[in-house]
Design an enzyme around this catalytic site. Structure first.
Site, PDB file in Angstrom:
ATOM      1  N   ARG A 214     -35.515 -21.337 -17.993  1.00  0.00           N
ATOM      2  CA  ARG A 214     -36.657 -22.243 -17.865  1.00  0.00           C
ATOM      3  C   ARG A 214     -37.669 -21.872 -18.938  1.00  0.00           C
ATOM      4  O   ARG A 214     -37.908 -20.690 -19.214  1.00  0.00           O
ATOM      5  CB  ARG A 214     -37.322 -22.131 -16.478  1.00  0.00           C
ATOM      6  CG  ARG A 214     -36.556 -22.815 -15.349  1.00  0.00           C
ATOM      7  CD  ARG A 214     -36.529 -24.344 -15.486  1.00  0.00           C
ATOM      8  NE  ARG A 214     -35.805 -24.980 -14.410  1.00  0.00           N
ATOM      9  CZ  ARG A 214     -34.505 -25.292 -14.438  1.00  0.00           C
ATOM     10  NH1 ARG A 214     -33.774 -25.026 -15.511  1.00  0.00           N
ATOM     11  NH2 ARG A 214     -33.925 -25.898 -13.409  1.00  0.00           N
TER      12      ARG A 214
ATOM     13  N   ASP B 145     -32.921 -23.339 -25.154  1.00  0.00           N
ATOM     14  CA  ASP B 145     -32.468 -24.615 -24.587  1.00  0.00           C
ATOM     15  C   ASP B 145     -33.560 -25.233 -23.732  1.00  0.00           C
ATOM     16  O   ASP B 145     -33.406 -26.332 -23.221  1.00  0.00           O
ATOM     17  CB  ASP B 145     -31.202 -24.386 -23.742  1.00  0.00           C
ATOM     18  CG  ASP B 145     -30.605 -25.703 -23.254  1.00  0.00           C
ATOM     19  OD1 ASP B 145     -30.403 -26.598 -24.101  1.00  0.00           O
ATOM     20  OD2 ASP B 145     -30.355 -25.845 -22.042  1.00  0.00           O
TER      21      ASP B 145
ATOM     22  N   GLU C 193     -41.517 -28.903 -22.075  1.00  0.00           N
ATOM     23  CA  GLU C 193     -40.412 -29.812 -22.404  1.00  0.00           C
ATOM     24  C   GLU C 193     -40.463 -31.143 -21.675  1.00  0.00           C
ATOM     25  O   GLU C 193     -39.937 -32.149 -22.170  1.00  0.00           O
ATOM     26  CB  GLU C 193     -39.061 -29.132 -22.108  1.00  0.00           C
ATOM     27  CG  GLU C 193     -38.769 -28.930 -20.624  1.00  0.00           C
ATOM     28  CD  GLU C 193     -37.386 -28.317 -20.375  1.00  0.00           C
ATOM     29  OE1 GLU C 193     -37.053 -27.323 -21.035  1.00  0.00           O
ATOM     30  OE2 GLU C 193     -36.655 -28.847 -19.515  1.00  0.00           O
TER      31      GLU C 193
ATOM     32  N   HIS D  45     -32.454 -28.886 -23.400  1.00  0.00           N
ATOM     33  CA  HIS D  45     -31.978 -28.659 -22.025  1.00  0.00           C
ATOM     34  C   HIS D  45     -30.588 -29.264 -21.838  1.00  0.00           C
ATOM     35  O   HIS D  45     -30.350 -30.048 -20.916  1.00  0.00           O
ATOM     36  CB  HIS D  45     -32.971 -29.244 -21.004  1.00  0.00           C
ATOM     37  CG  HIS D  45     -32.989 -28.466 -19.710  1.00  0.00           C
ATOM     38  ND1 HIS D  45     -34.133 -28.040 -19.104  1.00  0.00           N
ATOM     39  CD2 HIS D  45     -31.981 -28.031 -18.918  1.00  0.00           C
ATOM     40  CE1 HIS D  45     -33.847 -27.391 -17.993  1.00  0.00           C
ATOM     41  NE2 HIS D  45     -32.529 -27.367 -17.864  1.00  0.00           N
TER      42      HIS D  45
HETATM   43  P1  NAD Z   1     -28.828 -17.455  -9.462  1.00  0.00           P
HETATM   44  O1  NAD Z   1     -29.735 -17.728  -8.331  1.00  0.00           O
HETATM   45  O2  NAD Z   1     -27.364 -17.336  -9.190  1.00  0.00           O
HETATM   46  O3  NAD Z   1     -29.298 -16.124 -10.221  1.00  0.00           O
HETATM   47  C1  NAD Z   1     -30.634 -15.842 -10.526  1.00  0.00           C
HETATM   48  C2  NAD Z   1     -30.777 -14.340 -10.616  1.00  0.00           C
HETATM   49  O4  NAD Z   1     -32.134 -14.066 -11.011  1.00  0.00           O
HETATM   50  C3  NAD Z   1     -30.540 -13.619  -9.281  1.00  0.00           C
HETATM   51  O5  NAD Z   1     -29.663 -12.531  -9.448  1.00  0.00           O
HETATM   52  C4  NAD Z   1     -31.925 -13.168  -8.871  1.00  0.00           C
HETATM   53  O6  NAD Z   1     -31.908 -11.964  -8.119  1.00  0.00           O
HETATM   54  C5  NAD Z   1     -32.583 -12.972 -10.227  1.00  0.00           C
HETATM   55  N1  NAD Z   1     -34.037 -12.912 -10.143  1.00  0.00           N
HETATM   56  C6  NAD Z   1     -34.856 -13.550  -9.270  1.00  0.00           C
HETATM   57  N2  NAD Z   1     -36.138 -13.196  -9.493  1.00  0.00           N
HETATM   58  C7  NAD Z   1     -36.113 -12.337 -10.529  1.00  0.00           C
HETATM   59  C8  NAD Z   1     -37.124 -11.599 -11.210  1.00  0.00           C
HETATM   60  N3  NAD Z   1     -38.428 -11.696 -10.855  1.00  0.00           N
HETATM   61  N4  NAD Z   1     -36.752 -10.793 -12.219  1.00  0.00           N
HETATM   62  C9  NAD Z   1     -35.446 -10.659 -12.557  1.00  0.00           C
HETATM   63  N5  NAD Z   1     -34.444 -11.318 -11.953  1.00  0.00           N
HETATM   64  C10 NAD Z   1     -34.772 -12.141 -10.945  1.00  0.00           C
HETATM   65  O7  NAD Z   1     -29.108 -18.611 -10.519  1.00  0.00           O
HETATM   66  P2  NAD Z   1     -28.132 -19.129 -11.675  1.00  0.00           P
HETATM   67  O8  NAD Z   1     -27.267 -20.219 -11.149  1.00  0.00           O
HETATM   68  O9  NAD Z   1     -27.524 -17.969 -12.376  1.00  0.00           O
HETATM   69  O10 NAD Z   1     -29.200 -19.853 -12.635  1.00  0.00           O
HETATM   70  C11 NAD Z   1     -30.174 -19.097 -13.327  1.00  0.00           C
HETATM   71  C12 NAD Z   1     -31.196 -20.058 -13.913  1.00  0.00           C
HETATM   72  O11 NAD Z   1     -30.567 -20.852 -14.928  1.00  0.00           O
HETATM   73  C13 NAD Z   1     -31.746 -21.109 -12.938  1.00  0.00           C
HETATM   74  O12 NAD Z   1     -32.840 -20.579 -12.199  1.00  0.00           O
HETATM   75  C14 NAD Z   1     -32.158 -22.220 -13.832  1.00  0.00           C
HETATM   76  O13 NAD Z   1     -33.520 -22.051 -14.162  1.00  0.00           O
HETATM   77  C15 NAD Z   1     -31.326 -22.026 -15.093  1.00  0.00           C
HETATM   78  N6  NAD Z   1     -30.412 -23.143 -15.371  1.00  0.00           N
HETATM   79  C16 NAD Z   1     -30.499 -23.765 -16.561  1.00  0.00           C
HETATM   80  C17 NAD Z   1     -29.638 -24.810 -16.875  1.00  0.00           C
HETATM   81  C18 NAD Z   1     -29.701 -25.514 -18.203  1.00  0.00           C
HETATM   82  O14 NAD Z   1     -29.077 -26.580 -18.381  1.00  0.00           O
HETATM   83  N7  NAD Z   1     -30.395 -24.980 -19.200  1.00  0.00           N
HETATM   84  C19 NAD Z   1     -28.684 -25.217 -15.936  1.00  0.00           C
HETATM   85  C20 NAD Z   1     -28.612 -24.526 -14.720  1.00  0.00           C
HETATM   86  C21 NAD Z   1     -29.472 -23.484 -14.435  1.00  0.00           C
END
Ligand code: NAD
Length: 345
Positions: A229, A253, A258, A290
């Protein structure tokens, strides 16, 4: 037939939703869902929204007044929904995972493009300029990558990096036990990593997790990759770090502002965002709008999971992918209804 208003749609969304739809009247809108457009959902039973919709209290009030009962996010992140305003009135579901591979592979694509200067080489050879001057990269093999957030996407990214022979270190607020991941403190990760890749959600704690202070601690010459994000990075601080050479390059990305630009064509206009313009103008910044999720598999899975979410909701079943502002904010909720196998409210 139940009517579903699907906001912020593009042809690729419609293609996959139409293929997966069996039971609903799908009403597509190109507009983003926000307090100005929420009224378009009048007469619909549910809305389906995406990453840059702004589902604030005012939008939720209008949806509720117009009979909408469900907000079905077709993405994993939900920082753009005011859950407190929705609680007790409109249920919220999401698609927690549709292809961690899509996002992790895009993060690697950004890193490889930056590092091996593929974007420059592509432009040169199209112009029959076959010079290699200025195209040197570094071996990823043997370098240290610091992964912030080791959930579904972070772990796929880690596996790919290990395949390159990189040393992986990670920081996570909730480290995974028995995952074989070398967890370190955030400051250690910043100072030891040749590549830093962000894979945590946007929360109050992670907002600007890479700010000027963090950039002052990073190993000089590190690459920064952000497919998570935009607001995880203070963009002005990143610009400064790129200008003074602290950061060797950035693959982005996502961008904190955005929502005003991404997914739309502004090629014929002047972009009124100097930070975005400066970032895009830098040869050592690769910006994609994105698109990390954008694979055929992910689009199919998003549409399929959204249909399942709708089916669960309208059949009165337990909502597997419900998000509740109480439980998901990490609060200890006495008599939590979800833990009892019920909906949040
Ligand atoms: P997930 O929930 O499986 O993993 C997120 C991880 O972040 C977890 O292990 C959690 O413990 C950790 N976390 C939470 N708070 C934290 C903190 N303060 N410091 C460090 N780590 C912390 O999520 P995911 O499916 O792996 O997705 C991760 C992120 O990717 C999503 O939150 C989303 O913002 C982003 N995303 C982007 C796209 C894109 O097209 N660019 C698509 C999907 C997801």
């Amino acid at each position: 037939m139940r009517r579903i208003a699907i906001f912020d749609t593009k042809p690729y969304d419609r293609e996959w939703f139409d293929k997966q739809n069996t039971a609903y009247e799908l009403v597509y809108f190109e507009n983003k869902l926000n307090e100005k457009t929420a009224v378009l959902a009048k007469g619909c039973d549910a809305v389906c929204a995406f990453v840059n919709d702004d589902i604030n209290k005012a939008a939720i009030d209008i949806l509720y007044e117009n009979g909408v009962k469900l907000i079905a996010m077709r993405c994993a992140g939900y920082s753009n929904v005011d859950f407190k305003a929705a609680y007790g009135r409109i249920n919220v579901v999401r698609v927690p995972a549709y292809s961690p591979y899509a996002v992790a592979e895009h993060a690697i694509a950004l890193l490889q493009t930056l590092n091996r200067k593929i974007h420059k080489a592509y432009n040169r050879t199209r112009d029959f300029n076959f010079s290699l001057i200025g195209l040197s990269g570094m071996d990823l093999h043997g370098k240290t990558v610091g992964v912030i957030g080791t959930g579904k996407i972070g772990r796929v990214f880690i596996d790919i990096c290990r395949g390159f022979g990189m040393k992986v270190i990670a920081y996570d607020l909730f480290p995974a036990k028995d995952a074989g991941i070398d967890y370190v403190e955030l400051d250690t990760l910043l100072s030891a990593s040749d590549v830093i890749s962000l894979h945590c959600p946007l929360t109050e704690q992670t907002h600007h997790i890479l700010d000027a202070q963090a950039f002052s601690k990073i190993k000089p010459g590190a690459y920064i990759i952000n497919t998570s994000r935009g607001a995880l990075i203070d963009s002005e601080a990143l610009l400064q770090a790129l200008n003074d050479g602290t950061v060797r390059g950035a693959g982005l990305d996502v961008y904190e502002e955005e929502a005003d630009f991404f997914f739309e064509d502004f090629s014929g206009t002047i972009i009124r965002d100097d930070v975005l313009s400066l970032l895009v103008s830098k040869p050592n910044v690769i910006l994609t709008s994105h698109q990390a999720f954008l694979t055929e598999e992910a689009l199919e899975n998003i549409a399929f999971a959204t249909m399942n979410n709708l089916d669960e909701f309208f059949s009165g079943a337990f909502l597997t992918n419900e998000v509740c502002y109480q439980c998901d904010a990490g609060k200890v909720v006495e008599n939590c209804r979800r833990k009892e196998g019920k909906r949040c409210f």
